[in-house]
Write an enzyme that holds these catalytic residues in place. Structure first.
Site, mmCIF file in Angstrom:
data_model
loop_
_atom_site.group_PDB
_atom_site.id
_atom_site.type_symbol
_atom_site.label_atom_id
_atom_site.label_comp_id
_atom_site.label_asym_id
_atom_site.label_seq_id
_atom_site.Cartn_x
_atom_site.Cartn_y
_atom_site.Cartn_z
ATOM 1 N N ARG A 1 49.080 41.133 47.378
ATOM 2 C CA ARG A 1 48.709 41.618 46.233
ATOM 3 C C ARG A 1 49.611 42.263 45.406
ATOM 4 N NH1 ARG A 1 43.981 46.389 46.022
ATOM 5 N NH2 ARG A 1 43.047 45.607 43.756
ATOM 6 N N HIS B 1 49.878 41.587 41.470
ATOM 7 C CA HIS B 1 49.980 42.794 40.440
ATOM 8 C C HIS B 1 51.090 42.954 39.708
ATOM 9 C CE1 HIS B 1 45.612 44.644 41.338
ATOM 10 N NE2 HIS B 1 45.942 43.481 42.216
ATOM 11 N N ASN C 1 44.533 49.890 39.929
ATOM 12 C CA ASN C 1 45.607 49.879 40.720
ATOM 13 C C ASN C 1 45.526 50.984 41.610
ATOM 14 O OD1 ASN C 1 46.712 47.378 40.213
ATOM 15 N ND2 ASN C 1 48.345 48.299 38.944
ATOM 16 N N HIS D 1 42.058 35.468 48.249
ATOM 17 C CA HIS D 1 41.042 36.477 48.671
ATOM 18 C C HIS D 1 40.620 35.986 49.949
ATOM 19 C CE1 HIS D 1 39.687 38.054 44.761
ATOM 20 N NE2 HIS D 1 40.638 38.665 44.965
#
Length: 325
Positions: free
Chosen positions: A63, A67, A95, A194
């Site tokens: 992740r 990001h 975040n 996911h």
């Protein structure tokens, strides 16, 4: 459905090669061969040890790369600490309190600096770590093209407008990915990230308890699945955790099967099936899981080639920016 053909894979490789070569700074698998040939093995050994100790870290480490790349390009800016004059991406609403793995990145960086001082960028570490973490929990490996330049700035107020949000519909998701040069198919495939990880229960409370403000459960959700969620995530526990798919901790195509059987959690996940392209790909991923694993790797390569908005230079510590002299 038959597995992805060698010709299809070759076309994917060629397409990705074009994307990588068109990046602002040309990336290469061999970038560190002369200056730090042990870089990839150091990263992989550290990631293996981290995930052995905490399997949930695999999703967190993957992740971080997402990001990072969606905000200011793949420049390691997500790793920067705030200063007196700069509130960084870490502090953004999407975040703060949800990203983790920073200490592990720092540890990897420290070991690389001992082996090859002043060579490996923080942005490249994130790319390598995402690949190795995914492969560690069941995904296939993919070539990581290296040579990214770290950024020197990070701004919290750029995050919410850049990252996909859990309430986005299909059109909004396509638009967010398009801003960074990724298409609808990339979005659908990368949503398969996911397959691993967890989410706070509160992230899907609207669907579970107050769909469209009507104090009902989303009628599209499988009733037995909804009943299970209500036991695991009562209204009094919005900060509890729920796995994002049925095989939590294993990277596979079960995420798409969950969507097809009305067991998706987030609005943005369920939104994939509101478009024929999303339905088509979900069915393909379930019928040919290996094709999904391969295509996820190629999509990660494409995402990893998003150029830095303002490349600054190599950073000795991933959380800080050293002044240039």
């Amino acid at each position: 459905m038959a597995s992805t053909s060698p010709r299809s894979l070759l076309l994917l490789v060629l397409a990705v090669a074009v994307v990588v070569s068109d990046a602002q700074f040309q990336l290469s698998e061999t970038f560190y061969d002369a200056t730090c040939p042990q870089a990839a093995s150091i990263v992989q050994q550290k990631v293996d040890a981290f995930v052995d100790a905490d399997r949930g870290l695999a999703a967190a480490l993957m992740r971080l790369h997402f990001h990072d790349c969606f905000v200011r390009g793949c420049d390691g800016s997500v790793l920067l600490n705030s200063t007196d004059t700069m509130l960084t991406e870490k502090e953004a609403l999407l975040n703060k309190g949800s990203l983790r793995g920073f200490e592990q990145i720092d540890e990897i960086k420290m070991e690389l600096e001992c082996a090859c001082p002043g060579v490996v960028s923080c942005a490249d570490i994130l790319a390598l770590v995402a690949r190795d973490a995914t492969a560690k929990v069941g995904g296939t490996s993919w070539p990581v093209f290296l040579g990214r330049i770290d950024g020197g700035a990070s701004f919290a107020d750029e995050v919410n407008s850049s990252l996909p949000e859990r309430t986005d519909n299909f059109t909004q998701l396509v638009a967010r990915f398009a801003r960074v040069g990724l298409d609808a198919r990339d979005m659908i495939i990368l949503s398969g990230g996911h397959s691993i990880g967890q989410v706070h229960c509160g992230a899907f409370f609207e669907r579970l308890y107050n769909f469209q403000g009507l104090n009902i459960t989303d009628p599209s959700m499988d009733p037995e699945f909804a009943a299970m969620l209500k036991v695991q995530c009562p209204p009094t526990k919005p900060f509890g955790f729920m796995a994002l798919d049925a095989t939590n901790g294993t990277f596979d195509s079960a995420y798409y099967l969950d969507l097809l059987t009305n067991k998706g959690l987030l609005e943005s996940d369920v939104a994939l099936l509101s478009d024929p392209l999303g339905v088509e790909y979900a069915i393909k991923a379930v019928q040919d899981p290996m094709a999904f694993l391969n295509e996820f790797g190629w999509a990660m390569i494409k995402m990893g080639a998003i150029p830095a908005l303002e490349p600054y230079g190599w950073r000795k510590h991933c959380a800080f920016v050293e002044p240039k002299y």
